[in-house]
Design a protein around this motif. Structure first.
Motif, PDB file in Angstrom:
ATOM      1  N   LEU A  10       0.826  -1.201   0.000  1.00 24.01           N
ATOM      2  CA  LEU A  10       0.000   0.000   0.000  1.00 24.01           C
ATOM      3  C   LEU A  10       0.864   1.258   0.000  1.00 24.01           C
ATOM      4  CD1 LEU A  10      -2.886   1.091   0.136  1.00 24.01           C
ATOM      5  CD2 LEU A  10      -2.704   1.033   2.613  1.00 24.01           C
ATOM      6  N   LEU A  11       1.928   1.254   0.775  1.00 23.13           N
ATOM      7  CA  LEU A  11       2.848   2.396   0.797  1.00 23.13           C
ATOM      8  C   LEU A  11       3.463   2.620  -0.583  1.00 23.13           C
ATOM      9  CD1 LEU A  11       4.350   4.576   2.433  1.00 23.13           C
ATOM     10  CD2 LEU A  11       6.120   2.871   2.867  1.00 23.13           C
ATOM     11  N   GLY A  12       3.854   1.551  -1.247  1.00 24.51           N
ATOM     12  CA  GLY A  12       4.421   1.664  -2.585  1.00 24.51           C
ATOM     13  C   GLY A  12       3.429   2.244  -3.576  1.00 24.51           C
ATOM     14  N   ILE A  13       2.166   1.855  -3.459  1.00 24.47           N
ATOM     15  CA  ILE A  13       1.138   2.390  -4.359  1.00 24.47           C
ATOM     16  C   ILE A  13       0.926   3.874  -4.095  1.00 24.47           C
ATOM     17  CG2 ILE A  13      -1.329   2.306  -4.890  1.00 24.47           C
ATOM     18  CD1 ILE A  13      -1.145  -0.746  -4.390  1.00 24.47           C
ATOM     19  N   VAL A  14       0.847   4.257  -2.817  1.00 23.61           N
ATOM     20  CA  VAL A  14       0.615   5.662  -2.469  1.00 23.61           C
ATOM     21  C   VAL A  14       1.795   6.529  -2.888  1.00 23.61           C
ATOM     22  CG1 VAL A  14       0.301   7.257  -0.541  1.00 23.61           C
ATOM     23  CG2 VAL A  14      -0.990   5.129  -0.619  1.00 23.61           C
ATOM     24  N   VAL A  15       2.998   6.099  -2.615  1.00 29.89           N
ATOM     25  CA  VAL A  15       4.182   6.879  -2.975  1.00 29.89           C
ATOM     26  C   VAL A  15       4.312   6.949  -4.495  1.00 29.89           C
ATOM     27  CG1 VAL A  15       6.707   6.919  -2.897  1.00 29.89           C
ATOM     28  CG2 VAL A  15       5.401   6.450  -0.835  1.00 29.89           C
ATOM     29  N   GLY A  16       4.013   5.858  -5.174  1.00 30.48           N
ATOM     30  CA  GLY A  16       4.068   5.856  -6.635  1.00 30.48           C
ATOM     31  C   GLY A  16       3.061   6.815  -7.232  1.00 30.48           C
ATOM     32  N   THR A  17       1.860   6.852  -6.648  1.00 31.92           N
ATOM     33  CA  THR A  17       0.840   7.780  -7.121  1.00 31.92           C
ATOM     34  C   THR A  17       1.269   9.218  -6.871  1.00 31.92           C
ATOM     35  OG1 THR A  17      -0.860   6.147  -6.654  1.00 31.92           O
ATOM     36  CG2 THR A  17      -1.583   8.402  -6.896  1.00 31.92           C
ATOM     37  N   ALA A  18       1.814   9.490  -5.706  1.00 28.69           N
ATOM     38  CA  ALA A  18       2.248  10.852  -5.380  1.00 28.69           C
ATOM     39  C   ALA A  18       3.368  11.316  -6.303  1.00 28.69           C
ATOM     40  CB  ALA A  18       2.698  10.930  -3.931  1.00 28.69           C
ATOM     41  N   ALA A  19       4.175  10.406  -6.773  1.00 32.06           N
ATOM     42  CA  ALA A  19       5.276  10.784  -7.664  1.00 32.06           C
ATOM     43  C   ALA A  19       4.773  11.261  -9.023  1.00 32.06           C
ATOM     44  CB  ALA A  19       6.218   9.599  -7.850  1.00 32.06           C
ATOM     45  N   HIS A  20       3.559  10.845  -9.401  1.00 30.90           N
ATOM     46  CA  HIS A  20       3.016  11.212 -10.702  1.00 30.90           C
ATOM     47  C   HIS A  20       2.059  12.400 -10.628  1.00 30.90           C
ATOM     48  CE1 HIS A  20       4.833   7.852 -12.748  1.00 30.90           C
ATOM     49  NE2 HIS A  20       4.453   7.074 -11.747  1.00 30.90           N
ATOM     50  N   LEU A  21       1.763  12.872  -9.441  1.00 32.41           N
ATOM     51  CA  LEU A  21       0.880  14.024  -9.280  1.00 32.41           C
ATOM     52  C   LEU A  21       1.697  15.305  -9.244  1.00 32.41           C
ATOM     53  CD1 LEU A  21      -1.551  12.759  -6.480  1.00 32.41           C
ATOM     54  CD2 LEU A  21      -2.065  13.059  -8.897  1.00 32.41           C
ATOM     55  N   PRO A  22       1.095  16.413  -9.645  1.00 27.67           N
ATOM     56  CA  PRO A  22       1.792  17.697  -9.496  1.00 27.67           C
ATOM     57  C   PRO A  22       2.028  18.009  -8.010  1.00 27.67           C
ATOM     58  CG  PRO A  22      -0.121  17.926 -10.941  1.00 27.67           C
ATOM     59  CD  PRO A  22      -0.172  16.555 -10.337  1.00 27.67           C
ATOM     60  N   VAL A  23       3.067  18.748  -7.725  1.00 30.89           N
ATOM     61  CA  VAL A  23       3.437  19.058  -6.342  1.00 30.89           C
ATOM     62  C   VAL A  23       2.305  19.740  -5.564  1.00 30.89           C
ATOM     63  CG1 VAL A  23       5.055  20.343  -4.889  1.00 30.89           C
ATOM     64  CG2 VAL A  23       5.884  19.097  -6.880  1.00 30.89           C
ATOM     65  N   PRO A  24       1.605  20.738  -6.120  1.00 28.45           N
ATOM     66  CA  PRO A  24       0.522  21.367  -5.337  1.00 28.45           C
ATOM     67  C   PRO A  24      -0.590  20.389  -4.952  1.00 28.45           C
ATOM     68  CG  PRO A  24       1.089  22.755  -7.207  1.00 28.45           C
ATOM     69  CD  PRO A  24       1.828  21.460  -7.386  1.00 28.45           C
ATOM     70  N   VAL A  25      -0.913  19.464  -5.843  1.00 24.35           N
ATOM     71  CA  VAL A  25      -1.954  18.475  -5.532  1.00 24.35           C
ATOM     72  C   VAL A  25      -1.484  17.551  -4.413  1.00 24.35           C
ATOM     73  CG1 VAL A  25      -3.288  16.549  -6.472  1.00 24.35           C
ATOM     74  CG2 VAL A  25      -2.900  18.588  -7.865  1.00 24.35           C
ATOM     75  N   THR A  26      -0.225  17.152  -4.468  1.00 20.94           N
ATOM     76  CA  THR A  26       0.336  16.291  -3.425  1.00 20.94           C
ATOM     77  C   THR A  26       0.333  17.006  -2.079  1.00 20.94           C
ATOM     78  OG1 THR A  26       1.765  15.276  -5.089  1.00 20.94           O
ATOM     79  CG2 THR A  26       2.350  14.920  -2.782  1.00 20.94           C
ATOM     80  N   ILE A  27       0.684  18.285  -2.060  1.00 22.03           N
ATOM     81  CA  ILE A  27       0.694  19.053  -0.811  1.00 22.03           C
ATOM     82  C   ILE A  27      -0.711  19.204  -0.254  1.00 22.03           C
ATOM     83  CG2 ILE A  27       1.156  21.340   0.168  1.00 22.03           C
ATOM     84  CD1 ILE A  27       3.581  21.477  -1.728  1.00 22.03           C
ATOM     85  N   ILE A  28      -1.686  19.483  -1.116  1.00 22.59           N
ATOM     86  CA  ILE A  28      -3.079  19.609  -0.660  1.00 22.59           C
ATOM     87  C   ILE A  28      -3.568  18.288  -0.082  1.00 22.59           C
ATOM     88  CG2 ILE A  28      -5.448  19.934  -1.469  1.00 22.59           C
ATOM     89  CD1 ILE A  28      -4.311  22.021  -3.444  1.00 22.59           C
ATOM     90  N   ALA A  29      -3.251  17.183  -0.743  1.00 22.79           N
ATOM     91  CA  ALA A  29      -3.652  15.869  -0.241  1.00 22.79           C
ATOM     92  C   ALA A  29      -2.988  15.578   1.111  1.00 22.79           C
ATOM     93  CB  ALA A  29      -3.300  14.783  -1.250  1.00 22.79           C
ATOM     94  N   ALA A  30      -1.713  15.927   1.250  1.00 24.73           N
ATOM     95  CA  ALA A  30      -0.997  15.696   2.507  1.00 24.73           C
ATOM     96  C   ALA A  30      -1.598  16.525   3.637  1.00 24.73           C
ATOM     97  CB  ALA A  30       0.484  16.025   2.331  1.00 24.73           C
ATOM     98  N   VAL A  31      -1.955  17.766   3.352  1.00 25.68           N
ATOM     99  CA  VAL A  31      -2.573  18.623   4.372  1.00 25.68           C
ATOM    100  C   VAL A  31      -3.936  18.074   4.768  1.00 25.68           C
ATOM    101  CG1 VAL A  31      -3.555  20.917   4.768  1.00 25.68           C
ATOM    102  CG2 VAL A  31      -1.296  20.694   3.750  1.00 25.68           C
TER     103      VAL A  31
END
Length: 57
Positions: A10-31
């Protein structure tokens, strides 16, 4: 052991998905996830505090 394998998968899937998203989207999701975890922690502390006080009576 199976739980560990599932967690790493699951961690590999989440990190892999985050690597393909734009940085602002990843930051919003993390927040959003961080806020959800903060609310969950506060609710759990209140829940355990309420049950602890009631049990001591």
């Amino acid at each position: 052991m199976l739980f560990l394998v599932a967690a790493l998968l699951l961690l590999g899937i989440v990190v892999g998905t985050a690597a393909h998203l734009p940085v602002p989207v990843t930051i919003i999701a993390a927040v959003a996830i961080g806020c959800w975890l903060l609310v969950f922690t506060i609710r759990e502390r209140r829940h355990h505090t309420t049950h602890t006080e009631g049990a001591s009576r």
